[in-house]
Scaffold this motif. Structure first.
Motif, PDB file in Angstrom:
ATOM      1  N   SER A   1       5.529  -3.179   6.392  1.00  0.00           N
ATOM      2  CA  SER A   1       5.672  -4.618   6.096  1.00  0.00           C
ATOM      3  C   SER A   1       7.027  -4.930   5.467  1.00  0.00           C
ATOM      4  O   SER A   1       7.710  -5.867   5.888  1.00  0.00           O
ATOM      5  CB  SER A   1       4.549  -5.074   5.151  1.00  0.00           C
ATOM      6  OG  SER A   1       3.292  -4.910   5.758  1.00  0.00           O
ATOM      7  N   ALA A   2       7.403  -4.147   4.476  1.00  0.00           N
ATOM      8  CA  ALA A   2       8.677  -4.400   3.794  1.00  0.00           C
ATOM      9  C   ALA A   2       9.859  -4.194   4.740  1.00  0.00           C
ATOM     10  O   ALA A   2      10.777  -5.026   4.784  1.00  0.00           O
ATOM     11  CB  ALA A   2       8.805  -3.488   2.573  1.00  0.00           C
TER      12      ALA A   2
ATOM     13  N   ALA B   1      -2.423   2.406   2.839  1.00  0.00           N
ATOM     14  CA  ALA B   1      -1.724   1.384   2.050  1.00  0.00           C
ATOM     15  C   ALA B   1      -0.230   1.679   1.965  1.00  0.00           C
ATOM     16  O   ALA B   1       0.591   0.757   2.044  1.00  0.00           O
ATOM     17  CB  ALA B   1      -2.331   1.297   0.644  1.00  0.00           C
ATOM     18  N   VAL B   2       0.129   2.944   1.823  1.00  0.00           N
ATOM     19  CA  VAL B   2       1.551   3.309   1.753  1.00  0.00           C
ATOM     20  C   VAL B   2       2.243   2.972   3.075  1.00  0.00           C
ATOM     21  O   VAL B   2       3.322   2.359   3.082  1.00  0.00           O
ATOM     22  CB  VAL B   2       1.731   4.804   1.405  1.00  0.00           C
ATOM     23  CG1 VAL B   2       3.182   5.229   1.556  1.00  0.00           C
ATOM     24  CG2 VAL B   2       1.233   5.087   0.002  1.00  0.00           C
TER      25      VAL B   2
ATOM     26  N   TYR C   1      -1.983  -3.780  -4.425  1.00  0.00           N
ATOM     27  CA  TYR C   1      -3.276  -3.877  -5.100  1.00  0.00           C
ATOM     28  C   TYR C   1      -4.110  -2.613  -4.851  1.00  0.00           C
ATOM     29  O   TYR C   1      -4.705  -2.062  -5.780  1.00  0.00           O
ATOM     30  CB  TYR C   1      -4.027  -5.121  -4.622  1.00  0.00           C
ATOM     31  CG  TYR C   1      -5.371  -5.296  -5.271  1.00  0.00           C
ATOM     32  CD1 TYR C   1      -5.470  -5.794  -6.563  1.00  0.00           C
ATOM     33  CD2 TYR C   1      -6.532  -4.951  -4.598  1.00  0.00           C
ATOM     34  CE1 TYR C   1      -6.709  -5.955  -7.172  1.00  0.00           C
ATOM     35  CE2 TYR C   1      -7.772  -5.103  -5.198  1.00  0.00           C
ATOM     36  CZ  TYR C   1      -7.856  -5.603  -6.483  1.00  0.00           C
ATOM     37  OH  TYR C   1      -9.073  -5.746  -7.080  1.00  0.00           O
ATOM     38  N   THR C   2      -4.141  -2.156  -3.619  1.00  0.00           N
ATOM     39  CA  THR C   2      -4.883  -0.940  -3.273  1.00  0.00           C
ATOM     40  C   THR C   2      -4.306   0.265  -3.998  1.00  0.00           C
ATOM     41  O   THR C   2      -5.040   1.091  -4.547  1.00  0.00           O
ATOM     42  CB  THR C   2      -4.851  -0.710  -1.746  1.00  0.00           C
ATOM     43  OG1 THR C   2      -5.460  -1.836  -1.104  1.00  0.00           O
ATOM     44  CG2 THR C   2      -5.593   0.555  -1.355  1.00  0.00           C
ATOM     45  N   LEU C   3      -2.981   0.361  -4.030  1.00  0.00           N
ATOM     46  CA  LEU C   3      -2.332   1.507  -4.660  1.00  0.00           C
ATOM     47  C   LEU C   3      -2.507   1.510  -6.181  1.00  0.00           C
ATOM     48  O   LEU C   3      -2.427   2.575  -6.807  1.00  0.00           O
ATOM     49  CB  LEU C   3      -0.848   1.551  -4.291  1.00  0.00           C
ATOM     50  CG  LEU C   3      -0.584   1.906  -2.827  1.00  0.00           C
ATOM     51  CD1 LEU C   3       0.882   1.671  -2.486  1.00  0.00           C
ATOM     52  CD2 LEU C   3      -0.997   3.338  -2.532  1.00  0.00           C
TER      53      LEU C   3
ATOM     54  N   GLY D   1       0.261  -8.083   3.583  1.00  0.00           N
ATOM     55  CA  GLY D   1       0.263  -6.622   3.685  1.00  0.00           C
ATOM     56  C   GLY D   1       0.852  -5.952   2.455  1.00  0.00           C
ATOM     57  O   GLY D   1       0.317  -4.958   1.955  1.00  0.00           O
ATOM     58  N   ILE D   2       1.943  -6.504   1.955  1.00  0.00           N
ATOM     59  CA  ILE D   2       2.600  -5.923   0.777  1.00  0.00           C
ATOM     60  C   ILE D   2       1.710  -6.059  -0.459  1.00  0.00           C
ATOM     61  O   ILE D   2       1.453  -5.074  -1.164  1.00  0.00           O
ATOM     62  CB  ILE D   2       3.977  -6.568   0.551  1.00  0.00           C
ATOM     63  CG1 ILE D   2       4.953  -6.102   1.642  1.00  0.00           C
ATOM     64  CG2 ILE D   2       4.511  -6.244  -0.844  1.00  0.00           C
ATOM     65  CD1 ILE D   2       6.251  -6.888   1.701  1.00  0.00           C
TER      66      ILE D   2
END
Length: 167
Positions: free
Chosen positions: A143-144, A136-137, A126-128, A120-121
């Motif tokens: 996740s974090a 993504a945010v 990658y998306t961002l 997820g991170i």
């Protein structure tokens, strides 16, 4: 000791520590977010049937190769909707399974959450890199935060105490 389903926040007579309780709560937030994204995506894909850009793209394709543009659009939309439902169900089940595993102190919960969280991170980062994406945010933050909370000393002690109680 019986291996019955525990009362909320209690397993093998151990109270769920605060960091782990918040991690599980965030997993339920992730579940709700996943369902919301799935519903939005399902609706969005349906709107492509009438999007002029999609219609023109398929008309150009049909002009070059033949076929029925609207039938091709309808088929593509149906396929994407089916995929959206399948992925949403699978990811929702994954969020719920991980919340249950963490809450009940399953010994595989933290390594599995780590692997899923890192996917997820990295996927979010990658998306961002390609531009701002709300999903993504949210995925990155959830996740974090979940991983940090699951590896707090209090959480580690809980997993260890449940492991010892099982043996």
């Amino acid at each position: 000791m019986s291996d019955q389903s525990p009362a909320a926040g209690d397993y093998f007579g151990r109270t769920l520590p605060s960091p782990l309780r918040y991690a599980v709560l965030l997993m339920y937030v992730g579940t709700a977010f996943q369902v919301s994204v799935g519903i939005f995506f399902f609706s969005f894909v349906g709107s492509l049937r009438t999007d002029p850009r999609v219609i023109n793209t398929y008309r150009d394709h049909v002009a070059a190769r033949g076929g029925d543009a609207q039938q091709m659009i309808d088929s593509a939309v149906s396929s994407w909707r089916l995929a959206a439902v399948g992925v949403s169900i699978a990811l929702t089940a994954l969020w719920l399974t991980m919340a249950w595993a963490a809450r009940t102190g399953k010994n595989w919960a933290r390594p599995t959450a780590t692997a899923i969280g890192l996917v997820g991170i990295f996927g979010s980062v990658y998306t961002l890199l390609g531009g701002f994406e709300f999903v993504a945010v949210i995925t990155l933050v959830l996740s974090a935060a979940i991983l940090v909370l699951m590896y707090r000393p209090e959480s580690a002690a809980y997993f260890e105490s449940v492991r010892l109680a099982r043996s």
